[in-house]
Design an enzyme around this catalytic site. Structure first.
Site, short mmCIF file in Angstrom:
data_model
loop_
_atom_site.label_atom_id
_atom_site.label_comp_id
_atom_site.label_asym_id
_atom_site.label_seq_id
_atom_site.Cartn_x
_atom_site.Cartn_y
_atom_site.Cartn_z
N ASP A 1 -1.59 -0.72 7.54
CA ASP A 1 -1.17 0.68 7.69
C ASP A 1 -1.46 1.24 9.08
OD1 ASP A 1 -0.59 1.62 4.69
OD2 ASP A 1 -2.19 0.16 4.75
N ARG B 1 4.25 12.59 3.21
CA ARG B 1 3.91 11.76 2.04
C ARG B 1 2.43 11.37 2.05
NH1 ARG B 1 6.39 6.58 2.32
NH2 ARG B 1 4.71 6.29 0.86
N ARG C 1 9.20 -5.83 -1.39
CA ARG C 1 7.93 -5.54 -2.05
C ARG C 1 7.99 -6.06 -3.48
NH1 ARG C 1 5.50 0.12 -0.03
NH2 ARG C 1 3.61 -0.79 -0.88
N LYS D 1 -5.02 9.03 -0.24
CA LYS D 1 -3.76 8.96 -1.01
C LYS D 1 -3.72 7.72 -1.88
CE LYS D 1 0.04 7.10 1.07
NZ LYS D 1 0.69 6.03 0.29
N ASN D 2 -4.08 6.58 -1.29
CA ASN D 2 -3.90 5.33 -2.03
C ASN D 2 -4.95 5.11 -3.11
OD1 ASN D 2 -1.63 4.86 -0.61
ND2 ASN D 2 -2.49 3.32 0.77
N CYS E 1 12.51 -0.66 -0.24
CA CYS E 1 11.45 0.07 0.43
C CYS E 1 11.62 -0.19 1.92
CB CYS E 1 10.11 -0.47 -0.05
SG CYS E 1 8.76 -0.15 1.05
N1 EPU Z 1 3.44 -8.54 -3.22
C1 EPU Z 1 4.19 -9.42 -3.92
N2 EPU Z 1 4.15 -9.38 -5.30
C2 EPU Z 1 3.38 -8.47 -5.96
C3 EPU Z 1 2.62 -7.55 -5.23
C4 EPU Z 1 2.66 -7.61 -3.84
O1 EPU Z 1 4.91 -10.25 -3.35
O2 EPU Z 1 3.40 -8.46 -7.20
C5 EPU Z 1 3.52 -8.56 -1.74
C6 EPU Z 1 4.21 -7.29 -1.23
O3 EPU Z 1 5.62 -7.49 -1.21
C7 EPU Z 1 3.62 -7.11 0.14
C8 EPU Z 1 2.20 -7.66 -0.01
O4 EPU Z 1 2.21 -8.47 -1.19
O5 EPU Z 1 4.31 -7.87 1.07
C9 EPU Z 1 1.13 -6.59 -0.11
O6 EPU Z 1 1.23 -5.88 -1.31
P1 EPU Z 1 -0.01 -5.21 -2.05
O7 EPU Z 1 0.25 -5.30 -3.52
O8 EPU Z 1 -1.28 -5.76 -1.53
O9 EPU Z 1 0.09 -3.72 -1.56
P2 EPU Z 1 0.59 -2.45 -2.38
O10 EPU Z 1 -0.29 -2.23 -3.55
O11 EPU Z 1 2.05 -2.54 -2.61
C10 EPU Z 1 -0.97 -0.81 -1.11
C11 EPU Z 1 -0.79 0.50 -0.39
C12 EPU Z 1 -0.11 0.27 0.93
C13 EPU Z 1 -0.99 -0.65 1.76
C14 EPU Z 1 -1.22 -1.96 0.99
C15 EPU Z 1 -2.15 -2.90 1.69
C16 EPU Z 1 -0.47 2.09 -2.14
C17 EPU Z 1 0.43 3.02 -2.82
N3 EPU Z 1 0.05 1.38 -1.18
O12 EPU Z 1 0.34 -1.32 -1.32
O13 EPU Z 1 -0.05 1.53 1.60
O14 EPU Z 1 -0.35 -0.92 2.97
O15 EPU Z 1 -1.75 -1.67 -0.32
O16 EPU Z 1 -3.41 -2.31 1.79
O17 EPU Z 1 -1.65 2.02 -2.47
C18 EPU Z 1 1.09 3.36 2.54
O18 EPU Z 1 0.07 4.03 2.35
O19 EPU Z 1 2.11 3.82 3.09
C19 EPU Z 1 1.16 1.99 2.09
C20 EPU Z 1 2.26 1.27 2.19
#
Ligand code: EPU
Length: 423
Positions: free
Chosen positions: A306, A398, A123, A23-24, A118
Site C-alpha cells: 500500500d 475511500r 484479485r 480502514k483495513n 479491481c
Molecule cells: N489472492 C489470491 N487468492 C485469494 C486471496 C488473495 O490469489 O483467495 C491474491 C490477490 O489477488 C493479491 C494477493 O493475493 O494479489 C494479496 O491478497 P490478500 O488477500 O493478501 O490481500 P487483501 O485481503 O485482498 C488486504 C488489504 C489491501 C492490502 C493487502 C495486503 C483490505 C480491504 N485490503 O487486501 O489494502 O494491500 O491486504 O496487505 O484489507 C487498500 O487498503 O487499498 C488495500 C488494497
C-alpha cells in the site's frame, strides 16, 4: 462534477498529525459484529467511504448501526441474519467479501456477489473458498454470485498457498464458531489480523498465535457482543510520513504503533531522511533531497504494497535511479503515467518501476486511479512546482479521513473543489 483537490506545491510540511483508526481493520471488525447478536461498540472508527460501504452491507443483512460520536459506532446485530449481500454495496468495496465467513458461521449459508474487477489487477478469492471448503462448506459459483452452504463446520488444518490477508480473516471468522480446533499455517501476519483476533477474543473466541504464521482457533458455541478500539492506521500514518519526507519537512505522526512501520522507517532512513520514534509517535525530518533506494513489497513484516506508490512518488526527485518491485498486486502501477505527466522520469517493466530522480516535478491536471495511487499523487503534487488539479479524489476518500484538512494543518496548500472542469 466529482470532487478534485487543488494543490499548490512547494510547502515544507511541519507539525503533528494524529493517526486515525485503520480502514483495513475497521471494515473487518464490522463484518465480525455479525458473529454475535446484541449491541457492539467500536471506537476510533474512521469516517471513510469504505466504512460506509461496509455499513451498507451489514445493515442489509439486518444489523442496525448508529454513530454515537465522530468515530464511535454502535452495531446492533440481530438474532436472525439475512444471507445475501447486495451487489450494489459489494461492488463498491472488495472488503465486503469479509461477511462471507461470519454469515456461514452464523447461518450456514451465504450468497455474496463475486467481487469483480479491481484496479489493482487480478484479485483472487480461491484461498477464501478453499478455506471454507476445508471447514466443511460447499461453495458454488453461478450468475456472478458465490453461494456457500454448511450443515456442520468442523475445525481442521489449513495450509495457505500464500499468506493472504483476507483469506486468513475469512477462515478465522468461520473457525471461531466451528466444532473443534482449526490451525491456519502460512497465515497472514499483518497487524490487522491481530486486531481482528483481539476483537474476537473480546467476544469470547479462543484464538492463539495471531501475528505469527500459525494461528490456532478453537471453536465456541457462544460469542457475545463486545466493545473494542480499532488499531491505528499504519498505512495512513505511513502516507503522512512520506509526505513529510518528500517535502523536506518536519512531521510527527502520533498515536500509532511504530513497530507496524519498521520497514517503512528503515527505507526512509536509507533515503537519507531522519526518523525518530517514541512509544507511540514517529517523527520524520526530510532531507533536502532523497537518496535513491530500491524498494520491494512483501507481505507483513515486509515493506507494504500500500505504500509502494508513496515510495515511487518520493523517489521521483531522488538523487539517482531506484528500482521499485511490486510483488503483491499485478496492477498497482496505474499512477506511474500520471507521475510522468508531472515530469517524473518513470517507467514500468513487468512488476518493476524504474525511477530516475529528476530535479523537479511540475504541477499538472491528473487523476487518482485508486486509493493509494491517489495519496501518492497528492505527495507528488506537494513536491511539485505550481498547481496540480487531482481529479477523482473520491478514491482517496475511500481510505483517508479529511486528508485535505490534516495536510492543511501542517502547512500544505490543498483544497477540495467540485467546480473544476478539464483544464
Ligand atoms: N489472492 C489470491 N487468492 C485469494 C486471496 C488473495 O490469489 O483467495 C491474491 C490477490 O489477488 C493479491 C494477493 O493475493 O494479489 C494479496 O491478497 P490478500 O488477500 O493478501 O490481500 P487483501 O485481503 O485482498 C488486504 C488489504 C489491501 C492490502 C493487502 C495486503 C483490505 C480491504 N485490503 O487486501 O489494502 O494491500 O491486504 O496487505 O484489507 C487498500 O487498503 O487499498 C488495500 C488494497
Amino acid at each position: 462534477m466529482p470532487d478534485a483537490f487543488v494543490i499548490e506545491g512547494g510547502a515544507e510540511l511541519r507539525g503533528t498529525i494524529e493517526a486515525g483508526g485503520a480502514k483495513n481493520s475497521a471494515t473487518k471488525l464490522l463484518a465480525a459484529t455479525l458473529l454475535a447478536p446484541g449491541l457492539h461498540r467500536l471506537t476510533r472508527v474512521p469516517r471513510l467511504a469504505d466504512v460506509e460501504a461496509m455499513l451498507d452491507v451489514i445493515r442489509h443483512l439486518g444489523a442496525k448501526t448508529t454513530w454515537m460520536g465522530p468515530n464511535v459506532l454502535e452495531v446492533d446485530c440481530p438474532d436472525e441474519l439475512g444471507i445475501e449481500a447486495p451487489y450494489a454495496a459489494v461492488r463498491k468495496m472488495r472488503a465486503s467479501t469479509a461477511v462471507l465467513g461470519p454469515l456461514v458461521a452464523r447461518t450456514g449459508r451465504a450468497r455474496i456477489p463475486l467481487p469483480g474487477g479491481c484496479n489493482l489487477g487480478h484479485r483472487g478469492i480461491d484461498l477464501h473458498q478453499k478455506g471454507l471448503e476445508r471447514l466443511g462448506a460447499k461453495i458454488t459459483v453461478a450468475h456472478g454470485f458465490q453461494e456457500a452452504y454448511a450443515d456442520d463446520l468442523k475445525g481442521c488444518e489449513i495450509e495457505l498457498d500464500y499468506p493472504s490477508h483476507g483469506a486468513t480473516e475469512t477462515i478465522m471468522m468461520t473457525a471461531v464458531r466451528s466444532d473443534g480446533t482449526t490451525v491456519i499455517r502460512n497465515a497472514s501476519r499483518e497487524p490487522e489480523i491481530e486486531d481482528l483476533a483481539g476483537y474476537l477474543i473480546r467476544m469470547g473466541a479462543r484464538i492463539s498465535g495471531q501475528g505469527s504464521s500459525e494461528i490456532e482457533i478453537t471453536g465456541v458455541t457462544d460469542l457475545r457482543p463486545a466493545t473494542f478500539e480499532v488499531m491505528p492506521d499504519r498505512l495512513e500514518a505511513g502516507t503522512y510520513l512520506f509526505a513529510g519526507a518528500a517535502t523536506s519537512g518536519d512531521l510527527t505522526v502520533t498515536n500509532l504503533v511504530p513497530q507496524h512501520l519498521e520497514r517503512v522507517c528503515e527505507k526512509l532512513t536509507e533515503c537519507g531522511h531522519e526518523v525518530k520514534t517514541t512509544a507511540t509517535e514517529i517523527r520524520v525530518r526530510g532531507a533536502r533531497r532523497s537518496k535513491a533506494a530500491d524498494v520491494s513489497t512483501l507481505p507483513y513484516p515486509g515493506f507494504p504494497t500500500d505504500l509502494q506508490p508513496l515510495a515511487v512518488a518520493l523517489l521521483t526527485r531522488a538523487d539517482g535511479t531506484s528500482i521499485v518491485t511490486e510483488n503483491i498486486f499485478d496492477g498497482r502501477f496505474m499512477f506511474v503515467d500520471e507521475l510522468a505527466r508531472m515530469g517524473a522520469d518513470v517507467h514500468t517493466e513487468g512488476h518493476y518501476v524504474v525511477v530516475k530522480g529528476t530535479d523537479e516535478l511540475t504541477g499538472a491536471p491528473i487523476n487518482a486511479p485508486d486509493l493509494r495511487a491517489g495519496a501518492a499523487l497528492v505527495v507528488a503534487a506537494l513536491m511539485a512546482r505550481g498547481t496540480t488539479i487531482l481529479e477523482d479524489v473520491l478514491n482517496v476518500d475511500r481510505g483517508y479521513e479529511n486528508m485535505e484538512g490534516r495536510l492543511t494543518t501542517v502547512g500544505a496548500s490543498i483544497r477540495r473543489t467540485t467546480t473544476v472542469g478539464v483544464m
